[in-house]
Each structure stands twice: as C-alpha cells, then as structure tokens.
Design a protein around this motif. Sequence first.
Motif, PDB file in Angstrom:
ATOM      1  N   VAL A 110      -1.139   4.683   7.434  1.00 18.09           N
ATOM      2  CA  VAL A 110      -1.247   4.845   5.988  1.00 18.09           C
ATOM      3  C   VAL A 110      -1.712   3.518   5.405  1.00 18.09           C
ATOM      4  O   VAL A 110      -1.172   2.460   5.738  1.00 18.09           O
ATOM      5  N   GLY A 111      -2.729   3.567   4.559  1.00 23.92           N
ATOM      6  CA  GLY A 111      -3.244   2.372   3.902  1.00 23.92           C
ATOM      7  C   GLY A 111      -2.948   2.382   2.423  1.00 23.92           C
ATOM      8  O   GLY A 111      -2.836   3.434   1.795  1.00 23.92           O
ATOM      9  N   VAL A 112      -2.790   1.184   1.857  1.00 18.84           N
ATOM     10  CA  VAL A 112      -2.648   1.020   0.409  1.00 18.84           C
ATOM     11  C   VAL A 112      -3.894   0.301  -0.086  1.00 18.84           C
ATOM     12  O   VAL A 112      -4.220  -0.791   0.401  1.00 18.84           O
ATOM     13  N   TRP A 113      -4.584   0.914  -1.046  1.00 23.99           N
ATOM     14  CA  TRP A 113      -5.870   0.421  -1.524  1.00 23.99           C
ATOM     15  C   TRP A 113      -5.762  -0.045  -2.961  1.00 23.99           C
ATOM     16  O   TRP A 113      -5.177   0.650  -3.808  1.00 23.99           O
ATOM     17  N   ALA A 114      -6.330  -1.216  -3.247  1.00 22.82           N
ATOM     18  CA  ALA A 114      -6.525  -1.665  -4.622  1.00 22.82           C
ATOM     19  C   ALA A 114      -7.786  -0.987  -5.125  1.00 22.82           C
ATOM     20  O   ALA A 114      -8.871  -1.232  -4.601  1.00 22.82           O
ATOM     21  N   ALA A 115      -7.650  -0.126  -6.135  1.00 25.40           N
ATOM     22  CA  ALA A 115      -8.769   0.746  -6.509  1.00 25.40           C
ATOM     23  C   ALA A 115      -9.103   0.660  -7.986  1.00 25.40           C
ATOM     24  O   ALA A 115      -8.221   0.613  -8.852  1.00 25.40           O
ATOM     25  N   SER A 116     -10.397   0.647  -8.250  1.00 25.24           N
ATOM     26  CA  SER A 116     -10.946   0.774  -9.597  1.00 25.24           C
ATOM     27  C   SER A 116     -12.162   1.680  -9.485  1.00 25.24           C
ATOM     28  O   SER A 116     -12.613   1.983  -8.371  1.00 25.24           O
ATOM     29  N   PRO A 117     -12.736   2.140 -10.598  1.00 25.11           N
ATOM     30  CA  PRO A 117     -13.900   3.028 -10.485  1.00 25.11           C
ATOM     31  C   PRO A 117     -15.088   2.389  -9.778  1.00 25.11           C
ATOM     32  O   PRO A 117     -15.898   3.097  -9.179  1.00 25.11           O
ATOM     33  N   GLU A 118     -15.200   1.061  -9.812  1.00 21.73           N
ATOM     34  CA  GLU A 118     -16.360   0.389  -9.226  1.00 21.73           C
ATOM     35  C   GLU A 118     -16.226   0.168  -7.728  1.00 21.73           C
ATOM     36  O   GLU A 118     -17.220   0.222  -7.000  1.00 21.73           O
ATOM     37  N   LEU A 119     -15.019  -0.115  -7.241  1.00 22.27           N
ATOM     38  CA  LEU A 119     -14.833  -0.381  -5.819  1.00 22.27           C
ATOM     39  C   LEU A 119     -13.365  -0.248  -5.461  1.00 22.27           C
ATOM     40  O   LEU A 119     -12.491  -0.239  -6.323  1.00 22.27           O
ATOM     41  N   SER A 120     -13.095  -0.154  -4.158  1.00 22.05           N
ATOM     42  CA  SER A 120     -11.717  -0.121  -3.664  1.00 22.05           C
ATOM     43  C   SER A 120     -11.649  -0.880  -2.352  1.00 22.05           C
ATOM     44  O   SER A 120     -12.624  -0.922  -1.591  1.00 22.05           O
ATOM     45  N   VAL A 121     -10.497  -1.501  -2.092  1.00 24.90           N
ATOM     46  CA  VAL A 121     -10.307  -2.324  -0.899  1.00 24.90           C
ATOM     47  C   VAL A 121      -8.919  -2.049  -0.331  1.00 24.90           C
ATOM     48  O   VAL A 121      -7.927  -2.090  -1.075  1.00 24.90           O
ATOM     49  N   PRO A 122      -8.790  -1.784   0.979  1.00 23.11           N
ATOM     50  CA  PRO A 122      -7.457  -1.650   1.571  1.00 23.11           C
ATOM     51  C   PRO A 122      -6.810  -3.022   1.701  1.00 23.11           C
ATOM     52  O   PRO A 122      -7.439  -3.968   2.187  1.00 23.11           O
ATOM     53  N   VAL A 123      -5.564  -3.147   1.273  1.00 24.70           N
ATOM     54  CA  VAL A 123      -4.890  -4.441   1.321  1.00 24.70           C
ATOM     55  C   VAL A 123      -3.619  -4.420   2.158  1.00 24.70           C
ATOM     56  O   VAL A 123      -3.046  -5.474   2.441  1.00 24.70           O
ATOM     57  N   SER A 124      -3.167  -3.245   2.570  1.00 18.88           N
ATOM     58  CA  SER A 124      -1.967  -3.176   3.412  1.00 18.88           C
ATOM     59  C   SER A 124      -1.995  -1.891   4.229  1.00 18.88           C
ATOM     60  O   SER A 124      -2.576  -0.894   3.808  1.00 18.88           O
ATOM     61  N   TRP A 125      -1.341  -1.955   5.408  1.00 19.16           N
ATOM     62  CA  TRP A 125      -1.325  -0.810   6.318  1.00 19.16           C
ATOM     63  C   TRP A 125       0.061  -0.647   6.931  1.00 19.16           C
ATOM     64  O   TRP A 125       0.803  -1.621   7.091  1.00 19.16           O
ATOM     65  N   ARG A 126       0.363   0.587   7.276  1.00 17.89           N
ATOM     66  CA  ARG A 126       1.592   0.877   8.027  1.00 17.89           C
ATOM     67  C   ARG A 126       1.249   1.904   9.104  1.00 17.89           C
ATOM     68  O   ARG A 126       0.656   2.948   8.811  1.00 17.89           O
ATOM     69  N   LEU A 127       1.589   1.585  10.337  1.00 18.98           N
ATOM     70  CA  LEU A 127       1.329   2.478  11.465  1.00 18.98           C
ATOM     71  C   LEU A 127       2.485   3.452  11.617  1.00 18.98           C
ATOM     72  O   LEU A 127       3.652   3.047  11.667  1.00 18.98           O
ATOM     73  N   HIS A 128       2.166   4.741  11.660  1.00 16.52           N
ATOM     74  CA  HIS A 128       3.205   5.753  11.797  1.00 16.52           C
ATOM     75  C   HIS A 128       3.558   5.937  13.270  1.00 16.52           C
ATOM     76  O   HIS A 128       2.689   6.245  14.087  1.00 16.52           O
ATOM     77  N   LEU A 129       4.816   5.722  13.609  1.00 15.68           N
ATOM     78  CA  LEU A 129       5.284   5.833  14.988  1.00 15.68           C
ATOM     79  C   LEU A 129       6.403   6.862  15.066  1.00 15.68           C
ATOM     80  O   LEU A 129       7.364   6.800  14.297  1.00 15.68           O
ATOM     81  N   SER A 130       6.271   7.791  15.993  1.00 20.83           N
ATOM     82  CA  SER A 130       7.272   8.838  16.163  1.00 20.83           C
ATOM     83  C   SER A 130       8.271   8.431  17.241  1.00 20.83           C
ATOM     84  O   SER A 130       8.132   7.392  17.904  1.00 20.83           O
ATOM     85  N   GLY A 131       9.250   9.295  17.447  1.00 22.32           N
ATOM     86  CA  GLY A 131      10.234   9.039  18.487  1.00 22.32           C
ATOM     87  C   GLY A 131       9.643   8.995  19.880  1.00 22.32           C
ATOM     88  O   GLY A 131      10.234   8.407  20.802  1.00 22.32           O
ATOM     89  N   THR A 132       8.474   9.616  20.068  1.00 22.57           N
ATOM     90  CA  THR A 132       7.808   9.570  21.369  1.00 22.57           C
ATOM     91  C   THR A 132       7.588   8.134  21.809  1.00 22.57           C
ATOM     92  O   THR A 132       7.678   7.812  23.005  1.00 22.57           O
TER      93      THR A 132
END
Length: 415
Positions: free
Chosen positions: A145-167
């Motif tokens: 999952v990414g968190v993006w700083a977004a405006s109508p002109e452009l967007s940039v991902p600034v943070s991420w979280r990797l989803h990990l299951s019990g596997t």
Amino acid sequence: MSGTAVHMPRSGRLPLPAGSEARDPVFTDLCAPLFASLPRNDQRRRGEAYLRGLLGVRGRKSIRNIAALTEGPAAEQSLHHFISSSTWDWAPVRRALADYVVRAAPPQAWVVRPMTIPKAGDNSVGVERRFSAVAGQVLNSQQAVGVWAASPELSVPVSWRLHLSGTWLDDPVRRRQAAIPDSVTEETLGECAVEAYTGMTKGWGLPVRPVVLDAREADTLAALPRLRAAGVPVLARVGCSLRLTLSEPTLPGRGGTLSAQHIMGAARDLRRPVLRRDHGAHGGVRTTLTAAVRVGLPARRQAVGGPVRRREMLLLGLGDRAGRWPEELWLTDLLNVPPAVLVRLTRLLERVDRDFHDISDEVGVRDFAGRAFDGWHRHVTLASAAHAVAALRRRDAAGAAEADEAGGACLGQVS
C-alpha cells in the motif's frame, strides 16, 4: 481495496528527457536532503548512483542493469549490498522525500492506493498466491500500500507498507531469511492501508490533508473508523450495497437504514451541475452532476443496552446526464466542504493511477527482486524519489512550454 495495480506492459519511454541527471536542478536539489541521513560518503554516492540508474536504465531496473549504466559491471556486488544488506535506515530518507515533495508540490490530499507486484518465484518477501479483483484471477504476487501526495497537476508516492500474511510471519525460517523485524505483525489489507498513513504521520510534521481512498471492499471500509479516530478527514469511494442510516431532512425515510444506491437514487432531484477541469489526456472542462445526502454509518452499541452512536457523514453521488445515476458513490466526513471541492478531490485517485503507470512503473517501483524486507523498502523508497524527479521535471517542462506559448502570443499581438 479496489483499484489495485496489476502488471502492465511497459511503453519503453524514459520518464525523463535525455540528458545528464547530474546537471538536472531537480535531481541535484533533491539528492542533498534525501541522502543527508546516510552516515558515510560512499553510501550517499551509491544512493545517487542508484537513483540515477532508476531514471536512466531502459526496461527492467535490476541492480545489474543499474550498475552497468552508472558504475560499471564490477560495482554490481557493492550496489546489491547497498540495497539489500547495508545498515542505512530507509525511514529518514522517506521522511526527507515527503518533506521535499510537500514544499515543491503542496498536496491537496493524501491518496492511499494498493499496489500488486506480480512475481514468477516465491522467494521475494511477501510473495504468495492471492486473488486480484482487477485482473480477475489468482496471481503469484506481493501486495503493498502506498501513500501519495496528490494534487491535480501531479502526484508522488512518499510512503509504503508491505502487506505480510501469516504465511510469512508465522514461518520462522522465512521470517529469518527475509529479516522481517519482530515488530511486524499480521494485519488485514484494510489495516495495512490505515497503518501506511498513520505510520507516516507520526512525528513527520506533515500537513493535515484529507485521505482519499477506494474503500469498496469490505475489509478497507471496516478500517475507516480508525482513520477518523486519528482525526484525519476521509473521502472514500464506497460500493452501492453499503448500508447507511439516512439523516437527510429533505428526503423521506429519515432514520431508516438503506443501501447507498437506494439513498442516492431517491436523491436524484437534488442533483446539481459542477464544473471541473479534466486533467486527463484530453484536458478541457467537464460538467459533473452531484448530489450530497447526510447519512450515518450503522454503529454497534458501546455496551449492552447502551445507546447507538452514529457520526454524521455525507454521501456524495457523481454522474452525468447521459449515464446511469449514480456512476460513483463517495462517503466523507467533510460535511462543510462545497461539492465542487469534493468532486475535485475524488479525481485525485485517477491522477495517482495515471502517474503510477506513466512514471512509477517506468522508474521500476515494482522491479526489486531480492528477498530482504529492508531491501524492498530501500528500493521502493528510491524509486519514489525517482518518481518525484520525473514528475517535477514534467511539471516544470509543461510550465515552461505554456510560458513560451504565452510569450509567442504576446509577440504576435505586438507585431
């Protein structure tokens, strides 16, 4: 979460015009704060080389290809160590990227967006068989999952979280081989989305902006109260079958619990036109029909026999005169924001989708092939920085072109 990105064939375009990144003002301006937390000169030098490779390598952004372009084949091992097993902390680098982006391109919202990373093998951290709603099939993939700083002109991902299951988390061998920290525990994808945002805001000093996300899947919708409890405004796309309590005084059935589709169908006469600028390929101004209805999320009782507390929210319907009504449904606690502003915020999901495919995929955000948990995070952090360079250069180039056109028109008038 809906809207998950799946693999798309690459266009082969470079995100940046040909030229030396070393002479690029955006590249040099970002590198100084981005790598300030790295303790050694050689680490900062390799960070810049990796970033330059993400921007310059054609096709897959493997460590081998990056090394061949930037430092020569002999440097492949040291560059691999820098990403996969070095000691530098990716979290301060990510924070520096977020600070830079907020200053260079102030966001109107934080967009929380999932990312699926198809994989051929099963060694990369977090890889497993999972169903992709977008692809309509089971894929062998990582999920993030990414968190993006977004405006109508452009967007940039600034943070991420990797989803990990019990596997992965319950297997001591896999966990040790991928060096997954003990602090990482199992969570649903909806919880992962919430933690991706709340983890970014702790101590980073970032501006409070609405969180925009697609919550049409039940798991993500169930996580919305946690975002609201954190005090952040939320604007979430929801499904038509979501059950809501009608509190709008202008509609019949107040106090009843109905589907979002039913409520918005009854609000057809409340629709009003909103003009918005289309930032897609064709540009121009479009008219969107909107209706806003006050509702409440059905809530559980706090105690047996106790009162049921509902926080009032706004259900927003979007559509046009020619299509079905409503085409989209959104739920928000931004009760006093004009519908025109809410409509513009909803379009930021499209902005992020477009920039993901046009820029993030081009700079290799999904290309890390290693096993290490920290290696994955270092790679996506530097790929996000490469995305920022590409997006800001495109914006500046577009602004310069518009200025040239305006100047040419003025000269034409004078002559």
